[in-house]
Design a protein around this motif. Sequence first.
Motif, PDB file in Angstrom:
ATOM      1  N   ASN A   1     -15.450  16.484  -9.114  1.00 41.00           N
ATOM      2  CA  ASN A   1     -14.340  17.450  -9.126  1.00 41.00           C
ATOM      3  C   ASN A   1     -13.264  17.086  -8.109  1.00 41.00           C
ATOM      4  N   SER A   2     -13.691  16.726  -6.886  1.00 42.14           N
ATOM      5  CA  SER A   2     -12.666  16.408  -5.875  1.00 42.14           C
ATOM      6  C   SER A   2     -11.925  15.127  -6.258  1.00 42.14           C
ATOM      7  N   GLY A   3     -12.638  14.188  -6.897  1.00 41.95           N
ATOM      8  CA  GLY A   3     -11.987  12.956  -7.369  1.00 41.95           C
ATOM      9  C   GLY A   3     -10.969  13.255  -8.463  1.00 41.95           C
ATOM     10  N   ILE A   4     -11.332  14.164  -9.379  1.00 42.94           N
ATOM     11  CA  ILE A   4     -10.403  14.530 -10.465  1.00 42.94           C
ATOM     12  C   ILE A   4      -9.131  15.135  -9.864  1.00 42.94           C
ATOM     13  N   VAL A   5      -9.322  16.041  -8.901  1.00 45.15           N
ATOM     14  CA  VAL A   5      -8.162  16.706  -8.275  1.00 45.15           C
ATOM     15  C   VAL A   5      -7.276  15.669  -7.587  1.00 45.15           C
ATOM     16  N   LEU A   6      -7.897  14.718  -6.898  1.00 49.54           N
ATOM     17  CA  LEU A   6      -7.124  13.656  -6.230  1.00 49.54           C
ATOM     18  C   LEU A   6      -6.352  12.825  -7.255  1.00 49.54           C
ATOM     19  N   PHE A   7      -7.044  12.349  -8.294  1.00 48.51           N
ATOM     20  CA  PHE A   7      -6.381  11.462  -9.259  1.00 48.51           C
ATOM     21  C   PHE A   7      -5.280  12.196 -10.032  1.00 48.51           C
ATOM     22  N   ASN A   8      -5.486  13.478 -10.328  1.00 46.83           N
ATOM     23  CA  ASN A   8      -4.404  14.227 -11.005  1.00 46.83           C
ATOM     24  C   ASN A   8      -3.153  14.243 -10.136  1.00 46.83           C
ATOM     25  N   TYR A   9      -3.333  14.330  -8.822  1.00 53.20           N
ATOM     26  CA  TYR A   9      -2.164  14.304  -7.930  1.00 53.20           C
ATOM     27  C   TYR A   9      -1.598  12.887  -7.819  1.00 53.20           C
ATOM     28  N   LEU A  10      -2.479  11.897  -7.660  1.00 54.57           N
ATOM     29  CA  LEU A  10      -1.988  10.505  -7.547  1.00 54.57           C
ATOM     30  C   LEU A  10      -1.150  10.131  -8.765  1.00 54.57           C
ATOM     31  N   ASP A  11      -1.561  10.636  -9.934  1.00 52.40           N
ATOM     32  CA  ASP A  11      -0.806  10.335 -11.171  1.00 52.40           C
ATOM     33  C   ASP A  11       0.638  10.833 -11.064  1.00 52.40           C
ATOM     34  N   THR A  12       0.852  11.924 -10.274  1.00 50.67           N
ATOM     35  CA  THR A  12       2.211  12.457 -10.186  1.00 50.67           C
ATOM     36  C   THR A  12       3.059  11.683  -9.167  1.00 50.67           C
ATOM     37  N   ILE A  13       2.412  11.001  -8.216  1.00 49.44           N
ATOM     38  CA  ILE A  13       3.222  10.313  -7.183  1.00 49.44           C
ATOM     39  C   ILE A  13       3.255   8.798  -7.343  1.00 49.44           C
ATOM     40  N   LEU A  14       2.266   8.232  -8.026  1.00 46.64           N
ATOM     41  CA  LEU A  14       2.237   6.769  -8.214  1.00 46.64           C
ATOM     42  C   LEU A  14       2.369   6.478  -9.700  1.00 46.64           C
ATOM     43  N   LYS A  15       3.552   6.166 -10.120  1.00 52.39           N
ATOM     44  CA  LYS A  15       3.783   5.981 -11.563  1.00 52.39           C
ATOM     45  C   LYS A  15       3.340   4.579 -11.991  1.00 52.39           C
TER      46      LYS A  15
ATOM     47  N   VAL B   1       0.833  -1.212   0.000  1.00 48.76           N
ATOM     48  CA  VAL B   1       0.000   0.000   0.000  1.00 48.76           C
ATOM     49  C   VAL B   1       0.868   1.263   0.000  1.00 48.76           C
ATOM     50  N   LYS B   2       0.523   2.176  -0.911  1.00 49.14           N
ATOM     51  CA  LYS B   2       1.287   3.434  -1.065  1.00 49.14           C
ATOM     52  C   LYS B   2       0.430   4.649  -0.768  1.00 49.14           C
TER      53      LYS B   2
ATOM     54  N   ASP C   1       8.003  -0.420  10.374  1.00 49.27           N
ATOM     55  CA  ASP C   1       9.185   0.309   9.865  1.00 49.27           C
ATOM     56  C   ASP C   1       8.790   1.777   9.601  1.00 49.27           C
ATOM     57  N   PRO C   2       9.348   2.721  10.373  1.00 45.27           N
ATOM     58  CA  PRO C   2       8.917   4.117  10.237  1.00 45.27           C
ATOM     59  C   PRO C   2       9.154   4.675   8.839  1.00 45.27           C
ATOM     60  N   ASN C   3      10.253   4.278   8.174  1.00 44.51           N
ATOM     61  CA  ASN C   3      10.513   4.809   6.830  1.00 44.51           C
ATOM     62  C   ASN C   3       9.455   4.337   5.837  1.00 44.51           C
ATOM     63  N   GLU C   4       9.099   3.070   5.940  1.00 46.96           N
ATOM     64  CA  GLU C   4       8.081   2.521   5.026  1.00 46.96           C
ATOM     65  C   GLU C   4       6.709   3.135   5.317  1.00 46.96           C
ATOM     66  N   MET C   5       6.402   3.289   6.602  1.00 47.86           N
ATOM     67  CA  MET C   5       5.082   3.859   6.951  1.00 47.86           C
ATOM     68  C   MET C   5       4.972   5.287   6.432  1.00 47.86           C
ATOM     69  N   ASP C   6       6.074   6.025   6.545  1.00 46.61           N
ATOM     70  CA  ASP C   6       6.011   7.438   6.179  1.00 46.61           C
ATOM     71  C   ASP C   6       5.965   7.670   4.671  1.00 46.61           C
ATOM     72  N   LYS C   7       6.196   6.600   3.889  1.00 48.64           N
ATOM     73  CA  LYS C   7       6.082   6.771   2.428  1.00 48.64           C
ATOM     74  C   LYS C   7       4.611   6.860   1.999  1.00 48.64           C
ATOM     75  N   ILE C   8       3.723   6.435   2.888  1.00 48.71           N
ATOM     76  CA  ILE C   8       2.295   6.383   2.518  1.00 48.71           C
ATOM     77  C   ILE C   8       1.699   7.791   2.449  1.00 48.71           C
ATOM     78  N   PHE C   9       0.924   8.016   1.387  1.00 49.04           N
ATOM     79  CA  PHE C   9       0.171   9.267   1.245  1.00 49.04           C
ATOM     80  C   PHE C   9      -1.266   9.005   1.682  1.00 49.04           C
ATOM     81  N   TRP C  10      -1.754   9.821   2.616  1.00 50.01           N
ATOM     82  CA  TRP C  10      -3.136   9.699   3.109  1.00 50.01           C
ATOM     83  C   TRP C  10      -3.955  10.870   2.551  1.00 50.01           C
TER      84      TRP C  10
END
Length: 297
Positions: free
Chosen positions: A283-297, A41-42, A116-125
């Motif tokens: 609209n809020s879904g579009i804004v979310l997915f546009n951002y997810l596209d930049t962080i989850l390749k 999970v990311k 693992d704190p490093n792995e946990m902190d990679k997650i975007f909420w």
Amino acid sequence: MRKENINTAFLDGILKKEYADVYYHLGVDSNDPILKNFKDVKAIIVAGSGGRIIELAEKWSKKRKNKKIYALPKEDRFIIRYCDGVLFASHGMGMPSAAICVQELMRLVYFLKDGDPNEMDKIFWCRVGTSGGVGLEGGAVVVTTESLMADLKPYRLLNGNIGEHWFNCTFPVNIARDIIDANKKSGLNVVLGKTIAANEFFLEQFRLDGAFHLVTPESKIAWLKWIHENGVRNIEMEGAMVAGFLNHWGFSKFAMICCTLLNRLNGDQVTATKEQLHSYSENSGIVLFNYLDTILK
Ligand code: R2B
Ligand code: URA
């Protein structure tokens, strides 16, 4: 991450397999084989309504070459879906409900990432939701910089008979700005602003259309103007707790993206049509997915 605020006395026993963790409201426990599929999970996306969660998970799957959607079977409290690195969870309405969901998700993250704190902190909420706009018409999208209670003070809870515990309710501003940047070409009205998290839809949002009310038209408008002057752009019911809990463990990547359904400066009733409400939510879904596209390749 702030290890001193993590309940390791309980959570480490689960990693050592001394006992299982029962995520009672999510409807799964740490021994359930389905969770093996969630380990990568990311991002964790939460929203109030179960229908919204199903829709978001389906959209995500479509974007990701129809990757499999996993569903947790118990659906009487929260709806949970997992697809290609993203966990989607509904949290119901209001902080008492959403806090239960966020607590169990944080415990689940600790288990999935072996503490693992490093792995946990990679997650975007991210909480994605609806709200009442303050000076914004229906269809705008607010990316929250800080969420406060109706008195413009941070989220706090009674702490046994010791007093109150006050939480830090700021959202990481670099993430909020990145979300705005990722949506520059979307054509949507996406703004940064503070958000009020109210304890009730009518009373603590100072509406005059409840079964009863405790305000006057004058005191309501004075409150709306006061919060607007203090940088508030929308009102919803969970953000302060979400930020408070995630800051407590020290997560560094989280956000809240809410569409507005009406401009509260002009009224209280949500009179938009079903089609309008759906498109505002989109609209809020579009804004979310546009951002997810930049962080989850
Ligand atoms: C936004 O909308 C819901 C109330 O209608 C509540 O969950 C929220 O935060
Ligand atoms: N959700 C809220 O909490 N308030 C509104 O005015 C609209 C949606």
